[in-house]
Design a protein around this motif. Structure first.
Motif, short mmCIF file in Angstrom:
data_model
loop_
_atom_site.label_atom_id
_atom_site.label_comp_id
_atom_site.label_asym_id
_atom_site.label_seq_id
_atom_site.Cartn_x
_atom_site.Cartn_y
_atom_site.Cartn_z
N LEU A 164 -58.57 -24.71 135.21
CA LEU A 164 -58.90 -23.87 133.84
C LEU A 164 -58.14 -24.65 132.84
O LEU A 164 -57.17 -25.40 133.28
N LEU A 165 -58.35 -24.38 131.51
CA LEU A 165 -57.66 -25.20 130.76
C LEU A 165 -56.94 -24.19 129.66
O LEU A 165 -57.38 -23.14 129.67
N ALA A 166 -55.94 -24.77 129.22
CA ALA A 166 -55.07 -23.88 128.10
C ALA A 166 -54.49 -24.63 127.03
O ALA A 166 -53.99 -25.80 127.35
N GLY A 167 -54.45 -24.27 125.64
CA GLY A 167 -53.76 -25.19 124.89
C GLY A 167 -54.24 -24.73 123.37
O GLY A 167 -55.29 -24.28 123.26
N ASP A 168 -53.60 -25.10 122.35
CA ASP A 168 -53.94 -24.64 121.04
C ASP A 168 -55.05 -25.52 120.52
O ASP A 168 -56.01 -25.11 119.58
#
Length: 417
Positions: free
Chosen positions: A384-388
């Motif tokens: 999965l991906l996360a970040g602004d």
């Protein structure tokens, strides 16, 4: 229930948010961080040139940032914050010397727009009601295609606010992202617009308590650990490659990639991410603010854009600051100090100062760049991906980063992690 480990790559706010959400639910977490500290672009550090601990950026949190405040409640960071009793924002015209305050009423019915003493000078109630056009903007609309870019309310309020929020000129900025900011704050009334200050720094409020929480709840944070690559199978990630070792993943292990977008692009094949990043610089002056100076002042018609008053320093933020990337530092400091001294009512020579530049502070929140932001899921079942920089529905903000990490964690658990 899964017996696997969640490997989070990156200990910025997105990675920390994911780690907090998972460890609070009893999940096994290991955070891998290239640097020797957590926080990414939101951290505090000791600056020898000033003899002070400063933040690398003056990030503003508002009381309407629900995900950020929920995160702070979990980690215990609210104890070192100050939340204003009411929403009030001071603005200063650096050319004319005019000063005014925007004071939305607490409730959601915006009667304040009918009060001359609460709105921007030279504006009328209808100017604010037309801001609703931002809430209905389409994905390709820019701010000034949606609202009047020649109005006083734009020049004296929306331009400085949206320049900071979008980190690009609002003329090219995404109206939909601007509308999301308005929807979650001003459109909900003054109670959602109260400034949240971290007088001891963002590190002690947001970062240090998160690191402690993850560790106290059984998680690990490994600094100085560079992820070089992933080994991919047909539908899952099989291993993580570090500088000297390779870690094979168990069948129940998962990965959240929470590094900056330009780094994620080198690690994840075929990943589309924003490609246009803009600078922000902060200039810190070691001088105590005069008594009664507002803690935050928006500035128009100056190089200074936002002036923050801390107990031991005055600090300036300039967004979309690529034009200053090659500017000589001392002339720039002197130029800005001349503005700050007038705004603050100080008759003092240039105090000790330091400039902190972040050349790729955030992606430019234009419609074109917003369209490049990926969703949380990837084609691999355990990544999965996360970040602004992911598709949070917000510009690149603290709220967006924390939201993205919590979303990735909850999605992983919904998949059975």
């Amino acid at each position: 229930m899964s017996s696997g480990t969640m490997h989070i790559v990156g200990a910025g706010l997105a990675g920390l948010s994911a780690g907090v959400e998972l460890t609070r639910r009893g999940k096994r977490v290991v955070v891998h961080e290239l640097a020797r500290h957590a926080g990414g672009r939101c951290r505090s550090f000791f600056e020898p040139a000033l003899g002070l601990t400063i933040d690398n950026g003056n990030h503003l949190v508002l009381s309407g940032n629900a995900n950020a405040l929920a995160f702070l409640d979990v980690i215990g960071g609210r104890d070192v914050l100050e939340i204003a009793d009411h929403a009030a924002f001071t603005f200063h015209d650096a050319q004319s010397g005019e000063r005014w305050a925007l004071r939305p009423n607490d409730g959601p019915v915006p009667w304040w727009v009918f009060s001359k003493g609460r709105r921007v000078p030279g504006t009328h109630a209808g100017d604010y009601l037309r801001l609703g056009n931002l809430l209905r903007a389409g994905p390709s609309d820019t701010v000034t295609q949606t609202i009047d870019g020649s109005s006083e309310v734009y020049r004296k309020l929306l331009y400085p606010v949206l320049l900071a929020a979008l980190n690009c000129d609002p003329k090219e900025g995404s109206a939909r992202l601007a509308g999301a900011v308005v929807r979650e704050t001003l459109a909900k009334g003054g109670r959602a617009c109260r400034p949240v200050f971290a007088p001891k720094g963002l590190g002690p409020a947001l970062v240090d308590p998160a690191v402690a929480f993850i560790r106290e709840n059984g998680g690990e944070i490994r600094f100085d650990e560079a992820v070089r690559a992933f080994e991919f199978g047909e539908d899952r990630v099989n291993a993580i490659q570090f500088a000297d070792t390779t870690l094979s993943l168990a069948p129940d292990d998962q990965v959240i990639v929470a590094v900056p977008g330009w780094v994620a692009r080198t690690l994840v094949p075929g990943l589309t991410v924003p490609t246009d990043y803009r600078a922000i610089f902060n200039l810190h002056f070691k001088i105590a603010p005069p008594a009664g100076l507002p803690k935050i002042i928006g500035v128009v018609n100056g190089t200074t854009e936002w002036l923050f008053a801390f107990d031991d320093r005055l600090s300036v933020t300039v967004s979309a600051a690529d034009r200053f990337n090659e500017t000589e530092r001392e002339p720039l400091a002197r130029q800005i100090w001349s503005e700050v001294a007038k705004i603050a009512g100080l008759n003092a020579p240039l105090p000790p100062w330091q400039i902190v530049k972040e050349r790729r502070a955030t992606f430019a929140a234009t419609p074109e760049q917003d369209a490049l932001r990926p969703v949380t899921e990837t084609r691999w079942s355990n990544m999965l991906l996360a970040g602004d920089w992911t598709a949070t529905g917000l510009p690149a903000t603290i709220e967006g980063a924390i939201r993205s990490g919590a979303k990735a964690a909850k999605l992983a658990m919904a998949r059975g992690f």
